[in-house]
Design a protein around this motif. Sequence first.
Motif, PDB file in Angstrom:
ATOM      1  N   CYS A  59       1.841  59.143  -5.498  1.00  0.00           N
ATOM      2  CA  CYS A  59       1.650  60.002  -4.333  1.00  0.00           C
ATOM      3  C   CYS A  59       0.346  60.780  -4.459  1.00  0.00           C
TER       4      CYS A  59
ATOM      5  N   ALA B 260      -1.738  62.232   0.856  1.00  0.00           N
ATOM      6  CA  ALA B 260      -2.486  61.954   2.080  1.00  0.00           C
ATOM      7  C   ALA B 260      -1.716  62.460   3.299  1.00  0.00           C
ATOM      8  N   ARG B 261      -0.466  62.802   3.092  1.00  0.00           N
ATOM      9  CA  ARG B 261       0.352  63.506   4.097  1.00  0.00           C
ATOM     10  C   ARG B 261       0.669  62.712   5.354  1.00  0.00           C
TER      11      ARG B 261
ATOM     12  N   CYS C  63       3.154  60.902   5.690  1.00  0.00           N
ATOM     13  CA  CYS C  63       4.605  61.015   5.858  1.00  0.00           C
ATOM     14  C   CYS C  63       4.977  62.323   6.554  1.00  0.00           C
TER      15      CYS C  63
ATOM     16  N   CYS D 122       2.450  54.995   4.576  1.00  0.00           N
ATOM     17  CA  CYS D 122       2.051  55.658   3.312  1.00  0.00           C
ATOM     18  C   CYS D 122       0.918  54.843   2.685  1.00  0.00           C
TER      19      CYS D 122
END
Length: 150
Positions: free
Chosen positions: A19, A22-23, A25, A58
């Motif tokens: 992870c 990058a946000r 989600c 993602c």
Amino acid sequence: MHRLYENEDISVFWDAEKCRHARKCVTGSPAVFDFQRKPWIDISKAPNAEIWDTVSKCPTGALTILYNNGISVRLEEGDLRSVALNGEQIIGECDYQETEEEVRITHTEVLPEYGGKGIAKRLVYKVVEAAEKSHKRVVPYCSYAAKLLG
Ligand code: SF4
């Protein structure tokens, strides 16, 4: 850290090491993915189709998703394994050994006719998640688990 979030139809996997925040989600499904909440993923908060769409975006592969195809997976700590079930029939399992500090994954197998559906991944994540929550180190002796966990 590895986490598995399931409902009757889908399984969502999160690998924290991949992870990169990058946000995608959080913006795609803010009710499901919320870094301010614990646990930060709650797949009851949106329809499966929306979650599928968001997870697919993602950029790092930290989030992945599979359809369960009617197969359930459960941890059987007394037998040191997780099992995959089609109804009452065991169609796959992931075996491990346990020490004070480690969970050693020794074998993962799914019946050939159920291959290619991500069941082995669900089995391994079930064991890994429980081990990590017990603050134990996961040691994958099984070649499949070793490859999956990198
Ligand atoms: S979109 Fe993927 S990489 Fe980005 S914050 Fe969400 S899980 Fe992490």
